[in-house]
Design a protein around this motif. Structure first.
Motif, PDB file in Angstrom:
ATOM      1  N   PHE A  11      24.674  47.268  -9.252  1.00  7.60           N
ATOM      2  CA  PHE A  11      24.650  46.369  -8.094  1.00  7.60           C
ATOM      3  C   PHE A  11      24.090  47.100  -6.869  1.00  7.60           C
ATOM      4  O   PHE A  11      23.340  46.521  -6.088  1.00  7.60           O
ATOM      5  CB  PHE A  11      26.050  45.817  -7.817  1.00  7.60           C
ATOM      6  CG  PHE A  11      26.599  45.005  -8.957  1.00  7.60           C
ATOM      7  CD1 PHE A  11      26.179  43.700  -9.170  1.00  7.60           C
ATOM      8  CD2 PHE A  11      27.520  45.548  -9.830  1.00  7.60           C
ATOM      9  CE1 PHE A  11      26.663  42.950 -10.229  1.00  7.60           C
ATOM     10  CE2 PHE A  11      28.023  44.812 -10.896  1.00  7.60           C
ATOM     11  CZ  PHE A  11      27.596  43.511 -11.098  1.00  7.60           C
ATOM     12  N   ASP A  12      24.473  48.374  -6.713  1.00  8.06           N
ATOM     13  CA  ASP A  12      23.927  49.179  -5.611  1.00  8.06           C
ATOM     14  C   ASP A  12      22.401  49.189  -5.672  1.00  8.06           C
ATOM     15  O   ASP A  12      21.730  49.128  -4.643  1.00  8.06           O
ATOM     16  CB  ASP A  12      24.417  50.631  -5.691  1.00  8.06           C
ATOM     17  CG  ASP A  12      25.901  50.800  -5.450  1.00  8.06           C
ATOM     18  OD1 ASP A  12      26.565  49.845  -4.982  1.00  8.06           O
ATOM     19  OD2 ASP A  12      26.406  51.905  -5.743  1.00  8.06           O
ATOM     20  N   ALA A  13      21.869  49.274  -6.888  1.00  8.56           N
ATOM     21  CA  ALA A  13      20.422  49.400  -7.071  1.00  8.56           C
ATOM     22  C   ALA A  13      19.646  48.165  -6.646  1.00  8.56           C
ATOM     23  O   ALA A  13      18.443  48.264  -6.377  1.00  8.56           O
ATOM     24  CB  ALA A  13      20.122  49.709  -8.540  1.00  8.56           C
ATOM     25  N   ILE A  14      20.299  47.023  -6.557  1.00 10.87           N
ATOM     26  CA  ILE A  14      19.565  45.803  -6.193  1.00 10.87           C
ATOM     27  C   ILE A  14      19.856  45.334  -4.773  1.00 10.87           C
ATOM     28  O   ILE A  14      19.382  44.281  -4.360  1.00 10.87           O
ATOM     29  CB  ILE A  14      19.806  44.667  -7.212  1.00 10.87           C
ATOM     30  CG1 ILE A  14      21.260  44.233  -7.231  1.00 10.87           C
ATOM     31  CG2 ILE A  14      19.313  45.073  -8.586  1.00 10.87           C
ATOM     32  CD1 ILE A  14      21.508  42.966  -8.029  1.00 10.87           C
ATOM     33  N   VAL A  15      20.624  46.112  -4.020  1.00  5.97           N
ATOM     34  CA  VAL A  15      20.856  45.748  -2.620  1.00  5.97           C
ATOM     35  C   VAL A  15      19.529  45.916  -1.876  1.00  5.97           C
ATOM     36  O   VAL A  15      18.912  46.982  -1.956  1.00  5.97           O
ATOM     37  CB  VAL A  15      21.951  46.637  -1.987  1.00  5.97           C
ATOM     38  CG1 VAL A  15      22.040  46.397  -0.481  1.00  5.97           C
ATOM     39  CG2 VAL A  15      23.294  46.377  -2.656  1.00  5.97           C
ATOM     40  N   TRP A  50      11.559  46.527  -9.935  1.00  2.92           N
ATOM     41  CA  TRP A  50      11.462  46.806 -11.363  1.00  2.92           C
ATOM     42  C   TRP A  50      10.111  46.387 -11.956  1.00  2.92           C
ATOM     43  O   TRP A  50       9.935  46.387 -13.162  1.00  2.92           O
ATOM     44  CB  TRP A  50      12.590  46.113 -12.117  1.00  2.92           C
ATOM     45  CG  TRP A  50      13.948  46.700 -11.864  1.00  2.92           C
ATOM     46  CD1 TRP A  50      14.338  47.467 -10.808  1.00  2.92           C
ATOM     47  CD2 TRP A  50      15.089  46.568 -12.688  1.00  2.92           C
ATOM     48  NE1 TRP A  50      15.665  47.805 -10.917  1.00  2.92           N
ATOM     49  CE2 TRP A  50      16.152  47.273 -12.067  1.00  2.92           C
ATOM     50  CE3 TRP A  50      15.338  45.909 -13.886  1.00  2.92           C
ATOM     51  CZ2 TRP A  50      17.430  47.349 -12.607  1.00  2.92           C
ATOM     52  CZ3 TRP A  50      16.609  45.981 -14.425  1.00  2.92           C
ATOM     53  CH2 TRP A  50      17.647  46.694 -13.799  1.00  2.92           C
ATOM     54  N   ARG A  51       9.150  46.089 -11.139  1.00  3.12           N
ATOM     55  CA  ARG A  51       7.862  45.596 -11.626  1.00  3.12           C
ATOM     56  C   ARG A  51       7.118  46.606 -12.491  1.00  3.12           C
ATOM     57  O   ARG A  51       6.295  46.225 -13.325  1.00  3.12           O
ATOM     58  CB  ARG A  51       6.996  45.137 -10.456  1.00  3.12           C
ATOM     59  CG  ARG A  51       6.529  46.252  -9.553  1.00  3.12           C
ATOM     60  CD  ARG A  51       5.909  45.715  -8.257  1.00  3.12           C
ATOM     61  NE  ARG A  51       5.463  46.780  -7.389  1.00  3.12           N
ATOM     62  CZ  ARG A  51       6.255  47.515  -6.591  1.00  3.12           C
ATOM     63  NH1 ARG A  51       7.556  47.240  -6.547  1.00  3.12           N
ATOM     64  NH2 ARG A  51       5.770  48.469  -5.832  1.00  3.12           N
ATOM     65  N   ASP A  52       7.408  47.900 -12.328  1.00  6.53           N
ATOM     66  CA  ASP A  52       6.736  48.935 -13.113  1.00  6.53           C
ATOM     67  C   ASP A  52       7.595  49.470 -14.261  1.00  6.53           C
ATOM     68  O   ASP A  52       7.195  50.412 -14.941  1.00  6.53           O
ATOM     69  CB  ASP A  52       6.326  50.101 -12.200  1.00  6.53           C
ATOM     70  CG  ASP A  52       5.300  49.666 -11.161  1.00  6.53           C
ATOM     71  OD1 ASP A  52       4.449  48.817 -11.484  1.00  6.53           O
ATOM     72  OD2 ASP A  52       5.367  50.171 -10.030  1.00  6.53           O
ATOM     73  N   ARG A  53       8.745  48.896 -14.474  1.00  4.67           N
ATOM     74  CA  ARG A  53       9.627  49.345 -15.564  1.00  4.67           C
ATOM     75  C   ARG A  53       9.146  48.762 -16.893  1.00  4.67           C
ATOM     76  O   ARG A  53       8.318  47.846 -16.915  1.00  4.67           O
ATOM     77  CB  ARG A  53      11.062  48.914 -15.281  1.00  4.67           C
ATOM     78  CG  ARG A  53      11.650  49.686 -14.117  1.00  4.67           C
ATOM     79  CD  ARG A  53      13.124  49.634 -14.142  1.00  4.67           C
ATOM     80  NE  ARG A  53      13.685  50.379 -13.023  1.00  4.67           N
ATOM     81  CZ  ARG A  53      14.970  50.510 -12.822  1.00  4.67           C
ATOM     82  NH1 ARG A  53      15.832  49.958 -13.645  1.00  4.67           N
ATOM     83  NH2 ARG A  53      15.415  51.198 -11.796  1.00  4.67           N
ATOM     84  N   PRO A  54       9.711  49.264 -17.986  1.00  8.16           N
ATOM     85  CA  PRO A  54       9.347  48.699 -19.297  1.00  8.16           C
ATOM     86  C   PRO A  54       9.622  47.193 -19.364  1.00  8.16           C
ATOM     87  O   PRO A  54      10.468  46.662 -18.635  1.00  8.16           O
ATOM     88  CB  PRO A  54      10.242  49.464 -20.272  1.00  8.16           C
ATOM     89  CG  PRO A  54      10.572  50.749 -19.561  1.00  8.16           C
ATOM     90  CD  PRO A  54      10.626  50.391 -18.089  1.00  8.16           C
ATOM     91  N   ALA A  55       8.922  46.539 -20.263  1.00  7.74           N
ATOM     92  CA  ALA A  55       8.981  45.071 -20.376  1.00  7.74           C
ATOM     93  C   ALA A  55      10.400  44.510 -20.469  1.00  7.74           C
ATOM     94  O   ALA A  55      10.698  43.510 -19.796  1.00  7.74           O
ATOM     95  CB  ALA A  55       8.134  44.595 -21.544  1.00  7.74           C
ATOM     96  N   PRO A  56      11.319  45.089 -21.258  1.00  5.41           N
ATOM     97  CA  PRO A  56      12.672  44.499 -21.307  1.00  5.41           C
ATOM     98  C   PRO A  56      13.369  44.515 -19.939  1.00  5.41           C
ATOM     99  O   PRO A  56      14.034  43.538 -19.580  1.00  5.41           O
ATOM    100  CB  PRO A  56      13.416  45.381 -22.316  1.00  5.41           C
ATOM    101  CG  PRO A  56      12.346  45.991 -23.164  1.00  5.41           C
ATOM    102  CD  PRO A  56      11.167  46.171 -22.239  1.00  5.41           C
ATOM    103  N   ALA A  57      13.213  45.585 -19.190  1.00  2.00           N
ATOM    104  CA  ALA A  57      13.838  45.666 -17.865  1.00  2.00           C
ATOM    105  C   ALA A  57      13.191  44.664 -16.911  1.00  2.00           C
ATOM    106  O   ALA A  57      13.881  43.988 -16.143  1.00  2.00           O
ATOM    107  CB  ALA A  57      13.728  47.085 -17.304  1.00  2.00           C
ATOM    108  N   ALA A  95      13.539  42.235  -8.861  1.00  2.72           N
ATOM    109  CA  ALA A  95      12.316  41.915  -9.598  1.00  2.72           C
ATOM    110  C   ALA A  95      11.137  42.718  -9.055  1.00  2.72           C
ATOM    111  O   ALA A  95      10.320  43.246  -9.820  1.00  2.72           O
ATOM    112  CB  ALA A  95      12.032  40.415  -9.521  1.00  2.72           C
ATOM    113  N   TYR A  96      11.072  42.852  -7.750  1.00  4.88           N
ATOM    114  CA  TYR A  96       9.985  43.633  -7.135  1.00  4.88           C
ATOM    115  C   TYR A  96      10.121  45.113  -7.483  1.00  4.88           C
ATOM    116  O   TYR A  96       9.152  45.752  -7.900  1.00  4.88           O
ATOM    117  CB  TYR A  96       9.991  43.432  -5.618  1.00  4.88           C
ATOM    118  CG  TYR A  96       8.913  44.229  -4.924  1.00  4.88           C
ATOM    119  CD1 TYR A  96       7.598  43.788  -4.924  1.00  4.88           C
ATOM    120  CD2 TYR A  96       9.217  45.435  -4.290  1.00  4.88           C
ATOM    121  CE1 TYR A  96       6.602  44.524  -4.308  1.00  4.88           C
ATOM    122  CE2 TYR A  96       8.232  46.179  -3.668  1.00  4.88           C
ATOM    123  CZ  TYR A  96       6.923  45.726  -3.680  1.00  4.88           C
ATOM    124  OH  TYR A  96       5.948  46.461  -3.076  1.00  4.88           O
TER     125      TYR A  96
END
Length: 129
Positions: free
Chosen positions: A33-37, A94-101, A91-92
Motif C-alpha cells: 500500500f505504501d508503494a502506491i501512495v 508499474w508501466r515498465d514492470r513485467p506483464a503480470p505486474a 499503473a503509471y
C-alpha cells in the motif's frame, strides 16, 4: 425469534467485510500500500497507508450497522472515488514492470467501478428501508 440476516452478492454486509479485510491488510502488510501512495501527497506513505486502513475499518463498521448504513454507504462511494488516483499512480509506476505486474496494476483501475456501484446500491437499499 431470531432475526435472519440475508447476505446477497450485493449485500452491504459483504461490502463491509471486504472493507474490513482491506483495512486490516493496511496494517498487517503495509508495504504494497505504501508503494502506491501518490508521491504528490505530503509526508510519509506509511501515514497515508495507515490512515486509509482506519478509514476502511470505519466505513466497514458503519456499513455493518443499519442505523449508519446510509451515510456510510455514501461515504464508501466517495472513498472509492478518492482512492482512484492511487490506482492510477500504481499503473503509471508499474508501466515498465513485467506483464503480470502491469496487468495487476491496470486491472485495479476498472475494479473501482463495480466497488463504487456496490456502495451506491448499499445506499439505495438503506434508503428503501
Amino acid at each position: 425469534m431470531a432475526r435472519v440476516v440475508r447476505r446477497t452478492p450485493g449485500s452491504p454486509l459483504l461490502l463491509a467485510g471486504l472493507l474490513a479485510a482491506a483495512g486490516l491488510a493496511h496494517f498487517a502488510v503495509p508495504r504494497p500500500f505504501d508503494a502506491i501512495v501518490p508521491r504528490a501527497l505530503p509526508g510519509s506513505p506509511r501515514v497515508w497507508t495507515r490512515a486509509s486502513g482506519v478509514v476502511e475499518l470505519t466505513l466497514a463498521a458503519g456499513l455493518a450497522v443499519p442505523r449508519t448504513r446510509k451515510l456510510s454507504a455514501r461515504a464508501t462511494a466517495l472513498f472509492f472515488v478518492g482512492v482512484f488516483p492511487a490506482n492510477v499512480q500504481m499503473a503509471y509506476d508499474w508501466r515498465d514492470r513485467p506483464a503480470p505486474a502491469r496487468g495487476l496494476a491496470l486491472g485495479r483501475l476498472p475494479l473501482q467501478v463495480p466497488l463504487y456501484l456496490w456502495a451506491r446500491a448499499a445506499d439505495r437499499s438503506a434508503s428503501a428501508k
